[in-house]
Motif scaffolding. Structure first.
Motif: not given
Length: 346
Positions: A85-106
């Motif tokens: 759930d990403l909160f943008l500077p304007s105050g908008r709140h949107r969801q974006y799927s994670l598409c990277g590697n779950p094992r990458e912790r940083f």
């Protein structure tokens, strides 16, 4: 994103206890970072301070964003199908799927398609966000469960590849991906998917979803993410073409209201009564009177639009409210009046 949907396999229901027992063992072992838990949706999640590490072009009108913790430490773990759930500077709140590697912790990775006539979140990210900018987030949360199965068929349409991509990697040799889109130029991550069946519409024509589902091996988990017509075709055909499998879907737009009826909605704080149309959501009607009413997913799983009900019975269609809340609250993005009237604390 959309409300995720799960259609269980009819012939395998008798095996449910066995599968559940196996899954409870599997998700706690070495594969835990890759398999989603059976009921993984968090209502609150974690509060995260993130920084945009880099931005790159992934396809026409699609930007990829790499995000890191503001303090530079490891990020909370996640499993395929999870989103932020990403909160943008304007105050908008949107969801974006994670598409990277779950094992990458940083690092978290998301991809965002620019929607010129959308609600403004994608435009803000494309136009205003730059490397080094700070963002606030909640999550990761998961409402698109990646289950254990003997085989997988993944069908992605356009930007619907984002939650599917980590699943394809986790499935390995047990999975097959069919990836569709308008053209190769509009389809992100094509170069990262050498083993996928890439089918752009301008080369192959529109996809035949029932035909694709018929290719799934017996007992396969079928994952579909894309535009509403693709999901509707999958739901109609799953039991006919793959009766021993299971269907899991997610979409990136609010579902259409197909079986609603009109009702009166009264906003108690102003005394105003609105007529909610048969094909209109209660949230849309509220927006005519309260333009700044809080909402986010519009699909009944994030809980942002949670509203107290003062009178009337609710036809609950969400996945977020606890059973103890359903007598007193509703999510107007998907839920409706069970009768002719509702009174909300708005």
């Amino acid at each position: 994103m959309t409300a995720p949907d799960f259609v269980p396999p009819r012939p395998l229901r008798a095996l449910g206890a066995v599968v559940d027992a196996y899954r409870s063992i599997f998700v706690s072992g070495p594969a835990a970072p890759l398999l989603s838990r059976p009921n993984p949706v968090r209502r609150d999640g974690f509060g995260l301070r993130l920084v945009v590490d880099s931005i790159r072009d992934e396809a026409d009108e699609v930007l990829g964003f790499d995000l890191r913790a503001a303090g530079g430490g490891p990020l909370p773990i996640w499993r395929p199908g999870a989103h932020l759930d990403l909160f943008l500077p304007s105050g908008r709140h949107r969801q974006y799927s994670l598409c990277g590697n779950p094992r990458e912790r940083f690092r978290y990775r998301i991809a965002v398609r620019r929607i010129a006539d959308g609600a403004g979140g994608s435009l803000e990210l494309h136009r205003d966000i730059r490397p080094g900018d700070a963002l606030r987030a909640r999550g990761p949360r998961n409402a698109f469960t990646f289950v254990e199965a003997p085989a997988y068929l993944f069908v992605a349409g356009g930007i619907g590849i984002t939650p599917i991509l980590p699943m394809v990697r986790a499935a390995g040799g047990r999975g097959r991906l069919v990836y569709t889109g308008r053209s190769r130029a509009t389809m992100p991550f094509v170069a990262d998917l050498p083993g996928a069946d890439i089918r752009p519409d301008d080369e192959y024509g529109p996809p035949d979803i029932p035909e694709l589902i018929a290719t799934a091996p017996p007992g396969a988990a079928v994952y579909v993410c894309g535009p509403p017509p693709m999901l509707a075709a999958a739901r109609r055909s799953i039991f006919e073409h793959n009766p021993t499998g299971s269907l899991h879907t997610e979409q990136f737009s609010a579902p259409a209201v197909l079986d609603g009826k009109e009702f009166d909605l009264t906003l108690a704080r102003t005394g105003r009564t609105l007529r909610v149309g048969a094909r209109e959501t209660a949230l849309a009607a509220i927006g005519r009177a309260v333009p700044d009413a809080a909402y986010s997913c519009r699909q009944g799983f994030c809980g942002t639009c949670r509203t107290a009900v003062l009178a009337g019975e609710v036809d609950h269609r969400d996945r977020a409210l606890a059973d103890t809340e359903r007598a007193t609250h509703m999510l107007p993005c998907v839920s409706r009046a069970a009768g002719d009237t509702l009174v909300l604390d708005l």
